[in-house]
Design a protein around this motif. Structure first.
Motif, PDB file in Angstrom:
ATOM      1  N   VAL A 100       5.544   3.311   0.033  1.00 23.60           N
ATOM      2  CA  VAL A 100       6.125   2.246  -0.787  1.00 23.60           C
ATOM      3  C   VAL A 100       5.059   1.227  -1.186  1.00 23.60           C
ATOM      4  O   VAL A 100       5.014   0.785  -2.340  1.00 23.60           O
ATOM      5  N   ILE A 101       4.179   0.874  -0.258  1.00 23.27           N
ATOM      6  CA  ILE A 101       3.093  -0.060  -0.577  1.00 23.27           C
ATOM      7  C   ILE A 101       2.210   0.530  -1.680  1.00 23.27           C
ATOM      8  O   ILE A 101       1.851  -0.165  -2.635  1.00 23.27           O
ATOM      9  N   GLY A 102       1.899   1.809  -1.559  1.00 23.66           N
ATOM     10  CA  GLY A 102       1.108   2.466  -2.606  1.00 23.66           C
ATOM     11  C   GLY A 102       1.837   2.492  -3.935  1.00 23.66           C
ATOM     12  O   GLY A 102       1.252   2.212  -4.984  1.00 23.66           O
ATOM     13  N   GLN A 103       3.132   2.807  -3.898  1.00 25.33           N
ATOM     14  CA  GLN A 103       3.926   2.844  -5.133  1.00 25.33           C
ATOM     15  C   GLN A 103       3.972   1.473  -5.791  1.00 25.33           C
ATOM     16  O   GLN A 103       3.799   1.349  -7.010  1.00 25.33           O
ATOM     17  N   LEU A 104       4.248   0.445  -4.986  1.00 24.40           N
ATOM     18  CA  LEU A 104       4.351  -0.895  -5.551  1.00 24.40           C
ATOM     19  C   LEU A 104       3.003  -1.390  -6.073  1.00 24.40           C
ATOM     20  O   LEU A 104       2.942  -2.014  -7.137  1.00 24.40           O
ATOM     21  N   SER A 105       1.944  -1.116  -5.349  1.00 24.26           N
ATOM     22  CA  SER A 105       0.612  -1.545  -5.799  1.00 24.26           C
ATOM     23  C   SER A 105       0.247  -0.891  -7.130  1.00 24.26           C
ATOM     24  O   SER A 105      -0.185  -1.568  -8.067  1.00 24.26           O
ATOM     25  N   MET A 106       0.434   0.411  -7.203  1.00 22.79           N
ATOM     26  CA  MET A 106       0.127   1.108  -8.452  1.00 22.79           C
ATOM     27  C   MET A 106       1.088   0.680  -9.553  1.00 22.79           C
ATOM     28  O   MET A 106       0.680   0.506 -10.708  1.00 22.79           O
ATOM     29  N   GLY A 107       2.360   0.500  -9.195  1.00 21.77           N
ATOM     30  CA  GLY A 107       3.346   0.028 -10.172  1.00 21.77           C
ATOM     31  C   GLY A 107       2.972  -1.324 -10.753  1.00 21.77           C
ATOM     32  O   GLY A 107       3.133  -1.566 -11.952  1.00 21.77           O
ATOM     33  N   LEU A 128       1.667 -10.693  -5.312  1.00 26.48           N
ATOM     34  CA  LEU A 128       0.621 -10.610  -4.294  1.00 26.48           C
ATOM     35  C   LEU A 128       1.210 -10.877  -2.906  1.00 26.48           C
ATOM     36  O   LEU A 128       0.942 -10.133  -1.956  1.00 26.48           O
ATOM     37  N   ILE A 129       2.043 -11.903  -2.796  1.00 28.18           N
ATOM     38  CA  ILE A 129       2.683 -12.232  -1.519  1.00 28.18           C
ATOM     39  C   ILE A 129       3.562 -11.071  -1.052  1.00 28.18           C
ATOM     40  O   ILE A 129       3.575 -10.722   0.132  1.00 28.18           O
ATOM     41  N   ALA A 130       4.273 -10.449  -1.982  1.00 31.62           N
ATOM     42  CA  ALA A 130       5.136  -9.318  -1.631  1.00 31.62           C
ATOM     43  C   ALA A 130       4.313  -8.187  -1.015  1.00 31.62           C
ATOM     44  O   ALA A 130       4.701  -7.615   0.021  1.00 31.62           O
ATOM     45  N   ILE A 131       3.188  -7.857  -1.617  1.00 33.36           N
ATOM     46  CA  ILE A 131       2.326  -6.792  -1.080  1.00 33.36           C
ATOM     47  C   ILE A 131       1.766  -7.196   0.277  1.00 33.36           C
ATOM     48  O   ILE A 131       1.749  -6.382   1.221  1.00 33.36           O
ATOM     49  N   LEU A 132       1.322  -8.436   0.407  1.00 40.69           N
ATOM     50  CA  LEU A 132       0.770  -8.896   1.686  1.00 40.69           C
ATOM     51  C   LEU A 132       1.825  -8.831   2.791  1.00 40.69           C
ATOM     52  O   LEU A 132       1.530  -8.412   3.918  1.00 40.69           O
ATOM     53  N   LEU A 133       3.067  -9.226   2.486  1.00 38.59           N
ATOM     54  CA  LEU A 133       4.139  -9.155   3.475  1.00 38.59           C
ATOM     55  C   LEU A 133       4.436  -7.706   3.865  1.00 38.59           C
ATOM     56  O   LEU A 133       4.713  -7.414   5.035  1.00 38.59           O
TER      57      LEU A 133
END
Length: 158
Positions: A100-107, A128-133
């Motif tokens: 999910v982190i990979g999907q969201l980052s690439m998304g 950015l905060i969402a990915i860090l969390l």
């Protein structure tokens, strides 16, 4: 209709978690490449039947598609292979949240730059905060998994 699509996505996530777990266990017996192969060959056979009876497109249009669009098949194979490889080693939750982190980052990159003709949505501090969390969540899950693995191995030796 949006609620149905959201529910379908939730079920898709449920299916992916179950598939990851089952394929991870299966790969211990048959191997990672073999598990990936059996998943894709079975899916291809099922989809062949579905297309045969319910398809409404022209399968030969694949030949007219831009070649870069056909590269998506490699991403699907890569995803499944890497998930099957990861699940037995780090667990289903850690593998899925990593995915999910990979999907969201690439998304977020795709959205920010509007790649592939999609809607352009700028990257901002909230994203950015969402990915860090999520990275914090992954770390906590991973620590919990390592603790459980250590406890399980101590019980085996006792």
């Amino acid at each position: 209709m949006s609620i149905l699509i959201l529910l379908a996505s939730v079920f898709g996530g449920i299916f992916l978690s179950a598939q990851s777990s089952i394929n991870g266990a299966f790969s211990k017996k048959a191997g990672t490449f073999e598990s990936t192969f059996i998943t894709f060959i079975t899916g291809a056979m099922i989809l062949f039947i579905v297309i045969l009876f319910f398809g409404n497109g022209d399968l030969l249009k694949i030949l007219e598609a831009p070649k870069w669009q056909l590269s998506a098949v490699w991403f699907g194979v890569g995803y499944l292979f890497l998930t099957i490889l990861a699940v037995p080693k780090i667990g289903v939750i850690a593998a899925n949240i990593s995915t999910v982190i990979g999907q969201l980052s690439m998304g977020m990159l795709i959205d920010h730059f509007g790649w592939f003709g999609g809607l352009q949505v700028s990257f901002d501090v909230k994203r950015l905060i969402a990915i860090l969390l999520m990275l914090v969540a992954l770390r906590l899950i991973y620590i919990g998994n390592m603790k459980a693995e250590k406890e399980a191995s101590t019980e085996v030796h006792d």
